[in-house]
Design an enzyme around this catalytic site. Structure first.
Site, short mmCIF file in Angstrom:
data_model
loop_
_atom_site.label_atom_id
_atom_site.label_comp_id
_atom_site.label_asym_id
_atom_site.label_seq_id
_atom_site.Cartn_x
_atom_site.Cartn_y
_atom_site.Cartn_z
N CYS A 233 0.62 -1.48 0.08
CA CYS A 233 0.57 0.02 0.41
C CYS A 233 0.73 0.78 -0.03
O CYS A 233 1.91 0.86 -0.56
CB CYS A 233 -0.76 0.21 1.01
SG CYS A 233 0.02 -0.02 3.05
N ARG A 238 -2.17 -1.12 5.69
CA ARG A 238 -3.16 -1.58 4.69
C ARG A 238 -3.33 -1.92 4.08
O ARG A 238 -4.18 -3.42 4.24
CB ARG A 238 -3.97 -0.39 3.83
CG ARG A 238 -4.28 0.72 3.62
CD ARG A 238 -5.14 1.63 2.88
NE ARG A 238 -3.70 2.51 3.08
CZ ARG A 238 -4.06 3.32 1.38
NH1 ARG A 238 -5.20 4.02 1.22
NH2 ARG A 238 -2.90 4.09 1.72
#
Lengths: 282, 112
Positions: A233, A238
């Site tokens: 990410c 994430r």
């Protein structure tokens, strides 16, 4: 791994708040959430202060991780239940650390703080006191961590999964839209990466979608089950969420998290970058 | 937490303090800020609401938690967005056509 071993529900957690051998840990970047109220009995870990090295651009090493867990009163025999804000991003990141340093008995609370809040479940401001332990961390398991050279070599060869928002993938935004956009590195994505935003894997209340729904999402996005996978990410939190989905929920074998992610890749000299909504060519 | 005075780059992805003034480093000639207050049916500010920004295709883009004063803030780009709030006091959403600079909206939540 599977849903049964990697995940616990809010109902289960509420029934097991006082079960011996369980340690609830809230993980956030901004720990004012914990200070304002947390799940009864939970201790806190600050993603930035506790899990990042203060000098080197890296996360805590084996000795630092052992020292942190010893100081927080977590022992090698404890089962750790992680939860946090941001749809469990940082809790998933911490989960990945625990696995990296060989702590097998670790689970995520499905939905994290968000579901707990939306369900209007109880919080406390009481901070538990836990006796210090002598935690022993194992050598890092690099089977789940990808470094930049490996990522460059994976272009056109392995599954690369970009889990940022579509606008970050295409190069229209440099950061998630709740943060200021000014940054020094280039925008775009790693060529041949498929775009599967982390949010596709989560329901609105922060819980994970069903295994059937998840398998369909990644299948339709073009993830090749016969290949190894690297998720990334912007800073690796994430993508920990997606790493958790692919490895721990769906049971894919070789899945790595590239924690250097776009912040590192987009600042490297000479590496290929693709712009726009398509994966691009190797 | 304190809002960084330098560019908020690789530090993290958690939302900066939603009630704090805009950091001085934020250049409003370049930034598209979508901000506002979440209120319930009695016009009271709703803190702790999960406010999410969806792009023009309805895809999730970002989420913040409203401050105790109900304040939320996104750094987006010019264009069409939807802002949606989930809270103990119900949900609500609003379409926004954002332009460069500060776009202020009022977001009301109510139980279905």
């Amino acid at each position: 791994m599977s849903r049964d071993t990697a995940l616990v529900s809010a109902d289960w957690a509420e029934e097991n708040l006082e079960t011996p051998g369980l340690v609830f840990v809230e993980v956030d970047e901004d720990t004012t959430a914990y200070d304002g109220g947390h799940i009864p009995g939970a201790i806190k870990i600050d993603w930035k202060k506790d899990l990042q090295d203060p000098v080197r651009r890296d996360f805590v090493n084996q000795e630092q991780f052992a020292a942190l867990l010893s100081e927080r009163g977590i022992s090698n025999d404890d089962t750790v239940i992680l939860y946090g804000g941001n749809n469990n991003w940082f809790a998933a990141y911490a989960y990945w650390y625990f696995k990296l340093y060989g702590h097998e008995a670790v689970k995520l609370l499905d939905g994290g703080r968000k579901k707990w809040e939306l369900d209007a479940r109880v919080y406390t401001k009481d901070v538990p006191v836990r006796a210090k332990t002598s935690y022993v961390a194992k050598a890092p398991n690099l089977e789940i961590r990808a470094f930049r050279d490996e990522v460059v070599q994976a272009i056109g060869v392995k599954n690369l999964v970009d889990v940022r928002s579509p606008d970050e993938f295409a190069g229209r935004l440099l950061a998630p839209a709740h943060l200021p956009q000014e940054q020094s590195q280039r925008a775009g994505h790693i060529p041949t990466a498929i775009s599967v935003p982390w949010s596709k894997a989560a329901n609105e209340d922060g819980t994970f979608k069903s295994d059937e729904e998840l398998a369909k999402i990644y299948g339709e996005a073009g993830l090749d089950g016969g290949k190894d996978t690297i998720a990334y990410c912007r800073i690796g939190e994430r993508s920990s969420h997606t790493w958790f989905v692919l490895k721990e929920l769906l049971g894919h074998e070789n899945v790595k998290n590239y924690d250097g992610s776009w912040t590192e890749y987009g600042s490297l000299i000479g590496v290929p970058i693709a712009l726009g909504d398509e994966p691009g060519k190797a | 937490m304190t809002v960084p005075t330098t560019a908020n780059t690789a530090a993290g992805c958690a939302a900066p303090d939603q009630s704090a003034p805009l950091p001085s480093s934020v250049d409003l000639a370049k930034e598209t800020v979508i901000t506002g207050i979440v209120r319930n049916a009695d016009s009271e500010a709703v803190g702790g609401a999960y406010v999410r920004l969806l792009d023009s295709s309805g895809e999730f883009t970002a989420e913040v938690v409203s401050s105790p004063e109900g304040v939320f803030r996104f750094f987006a780009a010019p264009g069409s967005w939807t802002v949606k709030a989930l809270s103990r006091h119900g949900n609500g959403e609003l379409a926004v056509d954002a332009v460069l600079g500060v776009n202020e909206i009022a977001l009301n939540v109510a139980t279905a």
